[in-house]
Design a protein around this motif. Structure first.
Motif, PDB file in Angstrom:
ATOM      1  N   ASN A  20       0.904  -1.272   0.312  1.00 16.83           N
ATOM      2  CA  ASN A  20      -0.178  -0.019   0.036  1.00 16.83           C
ATOM      3  C   ASN A  20       1.169   1.118   0.278  1.00 16.83           C
ATOM      4  N   ALA A  21       1.566   1.277  -0.869  1.00 16.23           N
ATOM      5  CA  ALA A  21       2.723   3.008  -1.001  1.00 16.23           C
ATOM      6  C   ALA A  21       1.857   3.529  -1.899  1.00 16.23           C
ATOM      7  N   LEU A  22       1.053   4.666  -0.943  1.00 17.08           N
ATOM      8  CA  LEU A  22       1.141   5.424  -1.880  1.00 17.08           C
ATOM      9  C   LEU A  22       1.322   7.040  -2.368  1.00 17.08           C
ATOM     10  N   MET A  23       1.742   7.294  -3.684  1.00 15.74           N
ATOM     11  CA  MET A  23       2.710   8.192  -4.189  1.00 15.74           C
ATOM     12  C   MET A  23       1.671   8.977  -4.909  1.00 15.74           C
ATOM     13  N   TYR A  24       2.358  10.268  -4.725  1.00 15.64           N
ATOM     14  CA  TYR A  24       2.037  11.121  -5.683  1.00 15.64           C
ATOM     15  C   TYR A  24       3.249  12.034  -6.053  1.00 15.64           C
ATOM     16  N   GLY A  25       3.009  12.525  -7.411  1.00 11.30           N
ATOM     17  CA  GLY A  25       4.076  13.060  -8.696  1.00 11.30           C
ATOM     18  C   GLY A  25       4.158  13.917  -8.492  1.00 11.30           C
ATOM     19  N   PHE A  26       5.096  14.805  -9.238  1.00 10.39           N
ATOM     20  CA  PHE A  26       4.991  16.030 -10.008  1.00 10.39           C
ATOM     21  C   PHE A  26       6.044  16.435 -10.666  1.00 10.39           C
ATOM     22  N   PHE A  27       6.337  17.101 -11.843  1.00  8.62           N
ATOM     23  CA  PHE A  27       7.274  17.355 -12.735  1.00  8.62           C
ATOM     24  C   PHE A  27       7.290  18.920 -12.174  1.00  8.62           C
ATOM     25  N   VAL A  28       9.246  19.049 -11.866  1.00  9.69           N
ATOM     26  CA  VAL A  28       9.636  20.052 -11.421  1.00  9.69           C
ATOM     27  C   VAL A  28      10.531  20.966 -11.852  1.00  9.69           C
ATOM     28  N   LYS A  29      10.649  21.994 -12.996  1.00 10.53           N
ATOM     29  CA  LYS A  29      11.216  22.622 -14.221  1.00 10.53           C
ATOM     30  C   LYS A  29      12.157  22.958 -13.398  1.00 10.53           C
ATOM     31  N   GLY A  30      14.135  22.513 -13.638  1.00  9.52           N
ATOM     32  CA  GLY A  30      15.145  22.260 -12.752  1.00  9.52           C
ATOM     33  C   GLY A  30      16.055  22.928 -14.172  1.00  9.52           C
TER      34      GLY A  30
END
Length: 319
Positions: A26-36
Motif C-alpha cells: 500500500n505505497a501511496l505515491m503522488y508525483g509532480f514534475f518540477v522545472k530545473g
C-alpha cells in the motif's frame, strides 16, 4: 570489480542493518514534475554517477524536468530471514528523481534509461540507516505534510532539521524547504488512466533534453514505470575517517518490482510549488530549481505494492 575477495558483513547484535530485498505494501505515491536547469542537473550527475568512470559508457541527463514524489508506504519489511521475522514499519519518502540515460561513449547511443533518486528525505531512522548503508540512497530525516487516501490532495510540504543560514552562530533547527499547494478547483481530483509510463514519456519528450531519443524508445523504456519494474540507479560511497578520501565508491542498480497496482491516475488540478532557500540543501545549485513559486502542470497518483530488490554494482572504483 576489485580482485580482492570481499569481507563478510557482520550483522552484530544492535546493528539495525537488515538484508534486502524488502516488500512494500500500500505505497501511496503522488508525483509532480518540477522545472530545473539541464546544465545544473548534468553537473550533479557528473559529481556523482560519472565520478565512478566506465570505459564504455557515461550518464547524461534526459530532461531539465525533475520528478518530485511524496510516497506514504503503509507496511515495509525485509523478505530475508531472520530479518523478515522482526516486524514491519511505516515509511514516507520524499524524493527528487532525475531521468538519466546510460550512453555509449563511442557512438552516443542510449543503452539504458534509469531513474536516479538524487535526494531523498524519510520520516524514520531505520529507513535512513538501511537505505544509506545497503543501497546507497542519499537519505535525510524530515517532517512533512501529504494527504491520505481519503483526502482531496490540496497541500504537501517538506521540512528539514538543518543549518540555515550557514554561519558560525547558526544552531540547527527545523526549516521548510518546499511547499506544494493546489490551485483552486472542484473536488473531482483525479482521472484514472491505463498507462502512466506513456504519459510521462510524452511529457519528457516534449521537454528539453540533452540526448536525442525518439518518443517510441522513451515509451518502450518507461513502460515499466509502474509495471512491472522501475529501474533505479544509485551513487554509493563511504568516506575515510578524515572525510577526505572514499574507502568505497560505486554506481548501483536496484529495480523496484511492482507486484500490484491498486489505483492509478492523473491529478486533475494544477499545483503551485514554492521553494525556499536552505543553505544545506540548495535546490537551485543542486538541480537548477528556482527559488519562489512555479506552477506544476503534470501530477499523478499511484497506489501499489512493490518489492525493492538488492542493489548490484554497475561500476566500482577499486580502492
Amino acid at each position: 570489480m576489485s580482485e580482492n575477495p570481499p569481507f563478510q558483513y557482520q550483522h552484530f547484535l544492535g546493528n539495525p542493518v537488515a538484508k534486502p530485498p524488502c516488500r512494500m505494501l500500500n505505497a501511496l505515491m503522488y508525483g509532480f514534475f518540477v522545472k530545473g536547469d539541464l546544465d545544473v542537473i548534468q553537473r550533479y550527475i557528473d559529481n556523482t554517477l560519472n565520478v565512478v568512470q566506465s570505459p564504455d559508457f557515461e550518464f547524461k541527463a534526459m530532461s531539465d524536468n525533475l520528478m518530485l514524489t511524496f510516497t506514504d508506504i503503509e507496511n515495509i519489511a525485509s523478505k530475508t530471514p531472520p530479518f523478515s521475522n522482526y516486524g514491519w514499519m511505516q515509511e514516507t519518502d520524499i524524493i527528487f528523481w532525475l531521468p538519466v540515460a546510460q550512453v555509449d561513449k563511442v557512438d552516443n547511443r542510449i543503452t539504458r534509461l534509469y531513474w536516479f533518486p538524487a535526494f531523498i528525505t524519510v520520516n524514520n531512522i531505520n529507513a535512513l540507516i538501511n537505505g544509506r548503508e545497503t543501497w546507497g540512497y542519499n537519505k535525510y530525516l524530515c517532517r512533512y505534510e501529504m494527504p491520505n487516501l481519503s483526502q482531496v490532495p490540496t497541500r504537501f510540504s517538506l521540512s528539514l532539521e538543518t543549518f540555515q543560514p550557514f554561519t558560525p552562530e547558526t544552531k540547527m533547527d527545523w526549516h521548510t524547504l518546499l511547499e506544494i499547494d493546489r490551485i483552486e478547483g472542484d473536488e473531482s481530483w483525479f482521472s484514472e488512466i491505463a498507462d502512466l509510463g506513456a504519459h510521462i514519456a510524452d511529457f519528457l519528450h516534449d521537454a528539453n533534453k540533452q540526448v536525442d531519443v525518439s518518443l517510441a524508445f522513451l515509451k518502450q523504456l518507461l513502460s515499466g514505470f509502474v509495471h512491472p519494474q522501475m529501474d533505479q540507479i544509485l551513487f554509493k560511497q563511504f568516506p575515510d575517517g578524515e572525510g577526505k578520501n572514499a574507502v568505497y565508491q560505486a554506481v548501483m542498480h536496484s529495480p523496484s518490482d511492482v507486484k500490484r497496482v491498486h489505483k492509478l491516475g492523473l491529478l486533475k488540478h494544477d499545483f503551485n510549488l514554492t521553494v525556499n532557500q536552505v543553505d544545506a540543501y540548495p535546490l537551485k545549485d543542486m538541480f537548477g530549481v528556482q527559488l519562489g513559486t512555479q506552477k506544476l502542470d503534470f501530477g499523478f497518483y499511484v497506489l501499489m505494492d512493490f518489492d525493492q530488490q538488492s542493489a548490484k554494482e554497475i561500476i566500482e572504483r577499486g580502492i
